[in-house]
Design a protein around this motif. Structure first.
Motif, short mmCIF file in Angstrom:
data_model
loop_
_atom_site.label_atom_id
_atom_site.label_comp_id
_atom_site.label_asym_id
_atom_site.label_seq_id
_atom_site.Cartn_x
_atom_site.Cartn_y
_atom_site.Cartn_z
N LEU A 1 -4.73 -6.84 -0.45
CA LEU A 1 -4.49 -5.42 -0.73
C LEU A 1 -5.78 -4.72 -1.15
O LEU A 1 -6.01 -3.56 -0.78
N ARG B 1 0.08 3.49 -3.00
CA ARG B 1 -0.96 4.46 -2.66
C ARG B 1 -0.84 5.79 -3.41
O ARG B 1 -1.86 6.31 -3.88
N ILE C 1 -7.62 -1.28 0.50
CA ILE C 1 -7.96 -0.02 -0.17
C ILE C 1 -9.42 0.07 -0.60
O ILE C 1 -9.84 1.07 -1.16
N GLU D 1 0.84 -1.20 0.00
CA GLU D 1 0.00 0.00 0.00
C GLU D 1 0.87 1.25 0.00
O GLU D 1 0.61 2.21 -0.75
#
Length: 573
Positions: free
Chosen positions: A286, A257, A290, A253
């Protein structure tokens, strides 16, 4: 657990390591993650359900499931397991392709405090029996298509309960059609008899009627026994603790990100099997972190069906292996897929060839972003920056909180630019091999680095380039030949679809280079391809023999199995 690791080196020793890769990090990416805040995969999942309840979590055969629905279904699975006597730490096997039931079963086991044992559905009865017996699995969730394998192997296992899942489970009315096609049109279900097995539907019904008892899952509890090494010997279970895998989710992440954007409708193409560590972490876990949606591809080998599914979605994220990208890039109808929203396409699992990356960018407009990992590292160790314009040919930079060291056969660090074994330290490194302290000791250095078995070089800017697997190296008259390099050259020929290179014994030079090639152009001859190789390779690297084949042996993830080629040649005498 009986899986031990040597004591880690003092912090001062790690601090003394040079980390040139940090200078190449984008400004928004931290050098480390806060390991003190790494929790469990249960924490990640419960937070996803709470934060992203109305978002789609999974998409299978056109049916979508929200995070709220996935949360309820996973709790039903967990409650049923508790009702069957599951205790914290008990192992539960999953033998499923990417069907809608998979994420519900996965998170259900973790919620109940169990340990997940992922099993390749294409395993033979012998391979299946070895793995579930070695893991000591008490329960199994299996697709009915593989019931015959389980029936054959059952007497050799200690399984107490078998749950039969169908491809159409959790798909509503559409599920009946999916099951009908699977059973009677494609005839994918061989006859079997498992009289004590229960259906997944009954599991959900019984589980929903029970109250889920809270379980105190900690970061040091075992989340997965992820089996590895099956292509090189007896499969070993990598012990992955919650903190190992959760840390890798946070590392991924942190790396990705800044490039995700603020959108809340990410769709990740989940063609890699979720029972494989790459698909498991990058696609399932993952995405939960998110709030993205997994586009579940149950059979990625059906390229025509795969392309048709892609044509109906505006995908934003993709993960795959070289062979998958190659097949898609050459597939009829791929030009009708809308890639305008694709943020990145990551590749791992095997070396990505330059010719494949070039074709992929021509088709999609996006470069392939190569990364690297192993089952023992949860899995991601390195990745290229996501803002590259062109394919790099390296595996990129170590992720935040990851140390790499290139070492000689004697275990000493080698100078920058020199070849050696890639060794890794970080929070994502496994706790050891299940019940194999001897194998664990061999895999770790005295200062706590995991030995990957891959030959690599560290470039001056901190990028890592894999040269090859140590065991795949070919020795021709004292010169080292690395199959990846030869395969990459052969794949650049316009008449080649795929190539695999191995070394075979030779009384004159010790070994000779042999290539097995799948042609794109049926008129391509061995001599023409050899001449092309001579133009790009030193003489001793040019394949002495070139054989054309219709297909190459591959794992279910799509990785070419050089070992199988060697075994076939050996049996042929």
């Amino acid at each position: 657990m009986n899986a031990t690791t040597p004591a880690p080196a003092p912090a001062s020793a790690d601090a003394a390591l040079t980390k040139p890769w940090l200078q190449a990090y984008p400004a928004q990416i931290p050098a480390t993650i806060d390991e003190a805040k790494v929790g469990t995969l249960v924490d990640i999942f419960r937070e996803a359900v709470a934060r992203y309840g109305t978002r789609n979590a999974a998409d299978s055969f056109g049916k979508r499931m929200t995070y709220a629905e996935l949360g309820r279904t996973a709790e039903a699975v967990a409650s049923w397991l508790q009702g069957q006597g599951l205790r914290k730490g008990d192992r539960v096997a999953i033998m499923l392709p990417n069907v809608m039931a998979y994420p519900a079963v996965l998170f259900g086991i973790l919620l109940a405090g169990g340990t997940v044992v992922n099993v390749n559905p294409l395993y033979t009865a012998r391979e299946f029996a070895h793995q579930v017996s070695d893991a000591g699995a008490r329960f199994l969730f299996v697709l009915e298509n593989f019931g015959a394998t389980v029936e054959e192997a059952l007497p050799e296992t200690h399984l107490e309960r078998v749950v039969l899942v169908t491809p159409g489970d959790l798909l509503g009315l559409k599920g009946a059609v999916v099951n009908l096609v699977s059973r009677y049109v494609k005839r994918s279900v061989k006859p079997f008899s498992l009289p004590k097995a229960v259906t997944f539907r009954s599991v959900l019904s019984e589980g929903a009627a029970r109250r889920l008892e809270p379980v105190a899952v900690t970061p040091d509890d075992i989340a997965f026994l992820q089996y590895t090494g099956g292509t090189t010997g007896v499969a070993k279970g990598a012990v992955l603790l919650h903190r190992n895998v959760a840390a890798n989710v946070l590392q991924c992440e942190a790396w990705m990100r800044p490039f995700f954007g603020e959108r809340d409708d990410h769709i990740m193409v989940a063609a890699l099997p979720l029972y494989h560590i790459f698909g498991l972490t990058v696609c399932a876990l993952l995405m939960a972190r998110i709030g993205g949606c997994m586009l579940l591809i149950a059979n990625p080998r059906d390229i025509a069906g795969f392309v048709k599914t892609l044509q109906s979605r505006r995908i934003t994220l993709m993960s795959g292996v070289n062979t998958l990208y190659n097949a898609l890039a050459h597939a009829p109808g791929i030009e009708k897929v809308d890639f305008s929203q694709l943020v990145f396409a990551v590749s791992g699992g095997m070396a990505t060839q330059a010719a494949v990356a070039k074709k992929w960018k021509e088709v999609t407009g996006q470069p392939i972003v190569e990364g690297y990992g192993l089952s023992e590292t949860s899995p991601v160790v390195c990745a290229n920056r996501l803002d590259i314009e062109e394919f790099t040919g390296t595996i990129g930079y170590p992720l935040p909180s990851t140390l790499v060291s290139i070492r000689s056969a004697e275990g000493q660090p080698v100078p920058t630019g020199e070849r050696g074994e890639l060794c890794v330290k970080g929070p994502q490194v496994m706790a050891g091999y299940w019940k194999r302290p001897d194998e664990t000791a061999k895999a770790m250095t005295s200062d706590g680095f995991f030995r990957t078995g891959d030959v690599a070089v560290l470039l001056p800017d901190g990028q890592v380039k894999i040269v090859d697997r140590m065991k795949d190296m070919i020795l021709v008259s004292g010169f080292n030949v690395y199959p990846n390099e030869v395969e990459d050259v052969l794949a650049r020929h316009p008449g080649v679809m795929e190539a695999a290179v191995i070394g075979l014994p030779d009384e004159h030079s010790g070994e000779v280079v042999v290539a097995y090639v799948v042609r794109k152009d049926p008129s391509l001859t061995a001599e023409a391809l050899r001449e092309f190789a001579r133009e790009n390779l030193t003489a001793y690297k040019v394949p002495r023999r070139i054989e054309f084949r219709e297909t190459l042996p591959k794992s279910n993830v799509g990785k070419v199995l050089r070992r199988v080629l060697k075994e076939e040649v050996s049996k042929a005498g």
